[in-house]
Design a protein around this motif. Structure first.
Motif, PDB file in Angstrom:
ATOM      1  N   LEU A 534     -11.408   2.275  -3.638  1.00  9.37           N
ATOM      2  CA  LEU A 534     -10.683   1.814  -4.836  1.00  9.37           C
ATOM      3  C   LEU A 534      -9.319   1.246  -4.487  1.00  9.37           C
ATOM      4  N   GLU A 535      -8.617   1.870  -3.545  1.00 10.07           N
ATOM      5  CA  GLU A 535      -7.306   1.350  -3.138  1.00 10.07           C
ATOM      6  C   GLU A 535      -7.436  -0.011  -2.462  1.00 10.07           C
ATOM      7  N   ALA A 536      -8.530  -0.219  -1.712  1.00  9.19           N
ATOM      8  CA  ALA A 536      -8.728  -1.514  -1.048  1.00  9.19           C
ATOM      9  C   ALA A 536      -8.971  -2.635  -2.055  1.00  9.19           C
ATOM     10  N   LEU A 537      -9.419  -2.281  -3.283  1.00 11.08           N
ATOM     11  CA  LEU A 537      -9.736  -3.294  -4.291  1.00 11.08           C
ATOM     12  C   LEU A 537      -8.624  -3.515  -5.298  1.00 11.08           C
ATOM     13  N   GLU A 538      -7.490  -2.829  -5.159  1.00 13.81           N
ATOM     14  CA  GLU A 538      -6.401  -2.968  -6.129  1.00 13.81           C
ATOM     15  C   GLU A 538      -5.911  -4.423  -6.165  1.00 13.81           C
ATOM     16  N   GLY A 539      -5.832  -4.979  -7.378  1.00 16.08           N
ATOM     17  CA  GLY A 539      -5.329  -6.340  -7.545  1.00 16.08           C
ATOM     18  C   GLY A 539      -6.375  -7.418  -7.310  1.00 16.08           C
TER      19      GLY A 539
END
Length: 625
Positions: A534-539
């Protein structure tokens, strides 16, 4: 007192001629050179001792880590074959073949043993009757089949018949290859039908150990080498055996006709409870100094011995310590030489000018004043030097304290990383409870408080697990419902990724799909993988994290894939190394802890990454529901 001696020195030496002063100066310089040589030699000797001690301490820390990894690998190799005799001892086909001795039943058992051994790390699997004669064997098709051989004289047979189970390392009487025999009695003591035996060999483990270039071996309780990265050391001993011990071992044929001679070690020097410095002669007659570390192997009476070469590390540490010592000592000696040179010049100047009394007196007064000023400057320099030394000591103490804080910070970072999600969830439940109290809705408040209590107990459990991990401990595995573990991980992530969990697409497995582990530790693995994705997909637009489960015959695969930017190759090569991360505020501990948890339960983690996304696959052993 110092001032008086400085003023009186010229009066005692001013009547010496320049030639006399020159000879005296040469003697003083010779003495000074001797003192300098003695001081440098003493300091270099002390630096060498300190450098050697520091290098050995560093090697001990690194060596213990490597030795513990080797022990963990050996235990993993032992676990799977140990289950085979336990399962086969209760197998009805084995009992029928032993009871009836029907040829068709025996052939069917041969085929079954043959199929079982091909899927494990075992060398051979065979069944003997209660008389010790092998009835069926996995190698029944081979020329050196065990079928028909009498093994009643073997300890693993007699002990299994007596106590129900046994483990015995020995040289094979038929194959002439060493291995560990694990046996279990079929039936109870009063109506025993026979014994199931599995033999496992350690060729692959020894090959893996030999690739490191550092000798390693496993010795039994008598000190006989059983497993080793150097084949020539097999069946040697860590210490000379007594004559009675040697005779007893040779009569048992446990190790064939091995001479049981001691290992080629000399000049042992203990440096700790389980560490010794010694000189070893390796194959090829190459002699070198090694640090030998010994550590017990749980669930066995064996001990692991691990040899770490010390020559290069000690030489490097000694060179570095000597360089630092000389860097600090040479300026001090140079300063002392400068003072001695100044003294010679002043005395020579007084001797040259002694012929003219009045001129001498005038010059003596001037020189006295110069010496007083020089004394003041010297005292000022000494004061500055002492102040500098005090500052250096303070800086050194600050560095030591900073190092301690860095180590504590690493430990604290690991704990904080694991309890961050439960703490965030507790806060969310607490805020919800506050709102429900204002609305006078007590039932949701009770539910939130129960959830907070459960998460608080979870945090305590996580810290206990981290302590157990620091002690190289191992949590007892148990069957865990994989669906419940996935749902629990999503609950903990809900507060952290509020509004973004719609990107998380999960195909939940059916209820009752059980895996080996503990629910809390498996949730930690899933939280780390979901959070990283999820953090890798932020933005990013059209962000998507897909989670699926595949049930195979022996394993369960958990696949977590995202359509993010992927992992840089520089990070991917050492992804499971502590503190290796591409995140600005990341710690680089999550995947390391996740891998350790999965491996601890007999699984593994694989990762594939490109510019189109990243895919993590977690393999877990299936458990009976």
């Amino acid at each position: 007192m110092h001032n008086t001696s400085m003023l009186q020195r010229p009066t005692t030496e001013r009547f010496l001629t320049p030639e006399q002063l020159s000879r005296r100066s040469r003697r003083v310089w010779m003495i000074f050179a001797f003192v300098c040589a003695a001081v440098i030699s003493a300091d270099l000797y002390g630096a060498s001792l300190y450098g050697r001690i520091a290098a050995i301490e560093t090697l001990q820390r690194q060596g213990h880590t490597d030795a513990n990894l080797k022990v963990a690998l050996l235990r993993a190799v032992l676990e799977r074959p140990r289950a085979l005799p336990l399962l086969l001892a209760d197998d009805q086909q084995v009992r029928d073949a032993l009871s009836s001795r029907n040829p068709d039943a025996v052939v069917a058992l041969d085929r079954k043993l043959e199929s079982l051994v091909s899927g494990t790390s075992a060398s051979v699997l065979y069944v003997t009757g209660k008389d010790g004669v092998a009835l069926a064997s996995s190698n029944w098709r081979e020329p050196l089949s065990f079928v028909g051989n009498d093994y009643s004289f073997r300890d693993y047979f007699s002990k299994a018949m007596e106590t129900g189970t046994a483990e015995h390392y020995a040289l094979g009487t038929v194959s002439n290859r060493p291995g560990l025999y694990i046996s279990r009695r079929v039936g109870d003591a009063n109506s025993a039908l026979g014994v199931v035996v599995v033999k496992m060999e350690f060729d692959q483990l020894e090959s893996d150990w030999s690739e490191t270039g550092r000798p390693a071996y496993v010795a039994d309780e008598r000190g006989v080498i059983l497993i080793t990265s150097l084949p020539s050391w097999r069946f040697m001993t860590t210490a000379p055996l007594s004559r009675d011990q040697a005779v007893t071992i040779r009569k048992s044929l446990q190790f064939g006709v091995a001479p049981l001679s001691p290992l080629p070690f000399s000049r042992p020097e203990p440096v700790g409870a389980d560490a010794t410095i010694l000189r070893a002669i390796l194959p090829g007659n190459s002699s070198a100094e090694y640090l030998r570390l010994t550590t017990p192997i749980p669930s066995t009476p064996w001990q692991l011995g691990y040899l770490v070469p010390t020559d290069q590390a000690i030489a490097s540490s000694v060179r570095e310590t000597r360089f630092v010592t000389l860097t600090a000592l040479l300026p001090i000696l140079a300063f002392a030489a400068l003072l001695l040179r100044r003294r010679d010049v002043s005395l020579m100047q007084i001797a040259v000018n002694r012929l003219a009394r009045e001129e001498l007196e005038r010059r003596v007064l001037e020189r006295t004043e110069d010496l007083s000023q020089a004394r003041d400057r010297l005292q000022a320099e000494i004061t500055d030097h002492r102040a500098t030394e005090a500052k250096l000591q303070g800086v050194q103490q600050d560095l030591v304290q900073a190092n301690r804080l860095a180590i504590l910070g690493q430990v604290a970072a690991g704990v904080a990383h694991e309890i961050n999600q439960p703490v965030a969830t507790i806060r969310a439940y607490a805020e919800n409870a506050h709102i429900f109290l204002e609305r006078r809705q007590t039932d949701p408040v009770k539910e939130n408080l129960s959830a907070i209590a459960a998460l608080t107990e979870r945090i305590g459990t996580i810290t206990e697990e981290l302590k157990a991990f620091g002690r190289k401990g191992r949590t007892a595995p148990e069957p865990v419902d994989l669906r419940s573990a996935i749902e629990g991980a999503v609950v903990l992530l809900r507060s952290r990724f509020a509004g973004h969990l719609d990107a998380l697409k999960i195909e939940l497995p059916p209820v009752g799909l059980m895996v080996v582990g503990t629910r809390i530790r498996l949730e930690q693995v899933l939280i780390n993988l979901f959070q990283n994705a999820l953090e890798a997909l932020e933005g990013r637009e059209r962000a998507k994290v897909e989670v699926s489960v595949q049930d195979t015959s022996e394993e369960v695969e958990i696949i977590v894939s995202d359509n993010g930017p992927g992992i840089p190759s520089a990070i991917l090569d050492s992804l499971f190394t502590p503190f290796n991360t591409s995140k600005e505020k990341g710690l680089g501990l999550g995947l390391v802890i996740s891998k350790d948890i999965v491996v601890d339960y007999g699984g593994r983690i694989e990762v594939e990454s490109s510019g189109l996304g990243t895919r993590f696959t977690v393999y877990l052993r299936k458990a009976k529901p």
